[in-house]
Enzyme design. Structure first.
Site, mmCIF file in Angstrom:
data_model
loop_
_atom_site.group_PDB
_atom_site.id
_atom_site.type_symbol
_atom_site.label_atom_id
_atom_site.label_comp_id
_atom_site.label_asym_id
_atom_site.label_seq_id
_atom_site.Cartn_x
_atom_site.Cartn_y
_atom_site.Cartn_z
ATOM 1 N N PRO A 43 64.798 56.462 28.105
ATOM 2 C CA PRO A 43 65.028 57.905 27.946
ATOM 3 C C PRO A 43 63.702 58.632 27.753
ATOM 4 O O PRO A 43 62.773 58.103 27.145
ATOM 5 C CB PRO A 43 65.889 57.994 26.676
ATOM 6 N N LYS A 44 63.616 59.832 28.292
ATOM 7 C CA LYS A 44 62.448 60.686 28.059
ATOM 8 C C LYS A 44 62.788 61.609 26.898
ATOM 9 O O LYS A 44 63.585 62.529 27.033
ATOM 10 C CB LYS A 44 62.095 61.492 29.311
ATOM 11 N N TRP A 45 62.190 61.346 25.742
ATOM 12 C CA TRP A 45 62.539 62.065 24.524
ATOM 13 C C TRP A 45 61.920 63.455 24.503
ATOM 14 O O TRP A 45 60.812 63.672 24.998
ATOM 15 C CB TRP A 45 62.084 61.266 23.300
ATOM 16 N N GLY A 193 65.319 63.676 30.276
ATOM 17 C CA GLY A 193 65.156 62.948 31.513
ATOM 18 C C GLY A 193 65.040 61.461 31.270
ATOM 19 O O GLY A 193 65.394 60.949 30.207
#
Length: 272
Positions: A43-45, A193
């Site tokens: 996951p793109k935090w 994202g």
């Protein structure tokens, strides 16, 4: 923000830390779709990217820009200092949860000049460090040249041994189907994202060797205002809004993708 390309070779480490504090994180280039093949997906935090350095005693938190973050997150500095592990460098994202949801606004509130204000917020809304990579293992062992699966095992072991609520391991998968499901659910709070990392690659500081894909949404917005370019009397960005249920115009973002040959005419039109 985009920055100029930085060499992948970190500066010589200091006696205190395993790597130089000038070491930049590995970065990602934007793509429209997730790559297929031997990749790991994460996951793109929606937080502050951070490299955490710990020497024999000292702790440093550095943003992607290289600027120190420690004064804004004293609870994280204290937490890392209290860990038994020494001489390590780990890569992650700083987040703050409000009522169970990640809040980027709460992060931005920490960038305050008054130390008393920062201390108050750190007690009321403590930050967490979500980790997803390791550059140097406890004891100072260099991991930069190792492939991703080896570094992943190192960061999993690091978080497990720490047993600290202030640290969290970021999920990871090699399943493209799972990554696509994460992408469909992004953009609603904690993540915006998915990031893809090649399994065989080493950690390359400062290079855009990862791939990031954001969940995009479109909307027809009202142009509520504009900002000039710095030092020029030409439009730099448009301020965008959407009307809420009460008929009020809420600011929802901005756009700066204005072609150079259109700026003069657009400036004249909007100034009127």
């Amino acid at each position: 923000m985009e920055t100029s390309r930085i060499t992948s070779q970190p500066a010589t480490s200091s006696p205190e830390f395993p790597l130089s504090l000038d070491t930049p994180p590995m970065e990602a280039r934007t793509a429209d779709a997730l790559p297929e093949g031997p990749w790991q997906y994460e996951p793109k935090w929606d937080g502050f990217r951070c490299l955490a350095f710990k020497g024999r005693d000292a702790v440093e938190l550095r943003a992607k820009s290289g600027k120190p973050l420690g004064r804004y997150f004293p609870e994280l500095t204290t937490m890392l200092r209290d860990l038994a592990a020494r001489q390590f460098v780990v890569d992650g994202e700083i987040v703050i949860e409000i009522d169970g949801r990640v809040s980027f606004d709460a992060l931005q509130m920490r960038l305050h000049p008054a130390e008393s204000r920062i201390r108050k917020l750190s007690a009321e809304t403590p930050a967490r460090l979500i980790l997803f990579d390791a550059l140097a293992a406890p004891g100072g062992e260099m991991l930069l040249d190792l492939p991703l699966p080896d570094r992943r095992r190192a960061i999993e072991d690091f978080v497990a041994r720490a047993e600290n609520a202030g640290l969290k391991l970021s999920p990871a998968t090699t399943s493209l189907a799972t990554a696509r499901r994460w992408l469909r659910g992004a953009g609603r709070g904690a993540t915006d994202g998915v990031v893809a990392k090649a399994l065989a690659e080493p950690y390359r500081p400062g290079e855009r060797t990862m791939i990031k894909v954001k969940r995009l949404r479109t909307a027809d917005c009202v142009v509520g205002g504009f900002r000039y370019l710095s030092g020029k009397r030409q439009i730099g960005s448009l301020l965008l809004g959407l009307y809420n249920d009460r008929g009020q115009l809420d600011h929802v973002g901005f756009t700066s993708t204005i072609a150079s040959d259109e700026r003069a005419a657009l400036t004249k039109r909007l100034e009127a």
